[in-house]
Design a protein around this motif. Structure first.
Motif, short mmCIF file in Angstrom:
data_model
loop_
_atom_site.label_atom_id
_atom_site.label_comp_id
_atom_site.label_asym_id
_atom_site.label_seq_id
_atom_site.Cartn_x
_atom_site.Cartn_y
_atom_site.Cartn_z
N LEU A 164 3.48 -5.52 10.05
CA LEU A 164 2.21 -5.63 9.28
C LEU A 164 2.30 -4.90 8.15
O LEU A 164 2.95 -4.15 7.55
N ALA B 7 -1.65 -0.37 4.26
CA ALA B 7 -3.33 -0.26 4.29
C ALA B 7 -3.68 -0.67 2.94
O ALA B 7 -4.66 -1.36 2.79
N THR C 183 -2.51 -3.03 0.78
CA THR C 183 -2.47 -4.43 0.76
C THR C 183 -3.41 -5.01 1.51
O THR C 183 -4.29 -5.92 1.08
N ILE C 184 -3.75 -4.48 2.77
CA ILE C 184 -5.15 -5.07 3.45
C ILE C 184 -6.28 -4.80 2.97
O ILE C 184 -7.14 -5.53 2.82
N ALA D 244 -6.76 -7.10 0.05
CA ALA D 244 -6.91 -8.54 0.46
C ALA D 244 -8.31 -8.39 0.60
O ALA D 244 -9.12 -9.60 0.65
N MET D 245 -9.11 -7.43 1.58
CA MET D 245 -10.29 -7.42 1.85
C MET D 245 -11.26 -7.37 0.75
O MET D 245 -12.18 -8.12 0.70
#
Length: 77
Positions: free
Chosen positions: A41, A44, A46-47, A50-51
């Protein structure tokens, strides 16, 4: 209680639960498998980025649709 279509929020919650429960079970029962999955995965930040991008794009699209509908309803009157 009225039978019929399920609201979109309920469907999102159900989807979240269907995805989260197996991950939680994997962490509890097979910690090695969870560590292998965590390596695949993104991190955090990067996530989170993206959010934020997806949320901003969604807001712009919904706001444009709102302005379009508001403009159309004002022209009808």
């Amino acid at each position: 209680m009225k039978r019929g279509r399920v609201c979109r929020t309920c469907l999102r919650i159900r989807l979240f639960i269907m995805m989260a429960f197996p991950l939680i079970a994997l962490i509890y029962f097979q910690p090695e498998g969870a560590q292998k999955l965590a390596a695949l995965l993104p991190d955090a930040s990067t996530i989170a980025f993206a959010m934020m991008v997806f949320g901003s794009f969604s807001f712009v699209v919904k706001y444009a649709a709102y302005k379009y509908e508001t403009g159309r309803s004002e022209k009808r009157q």
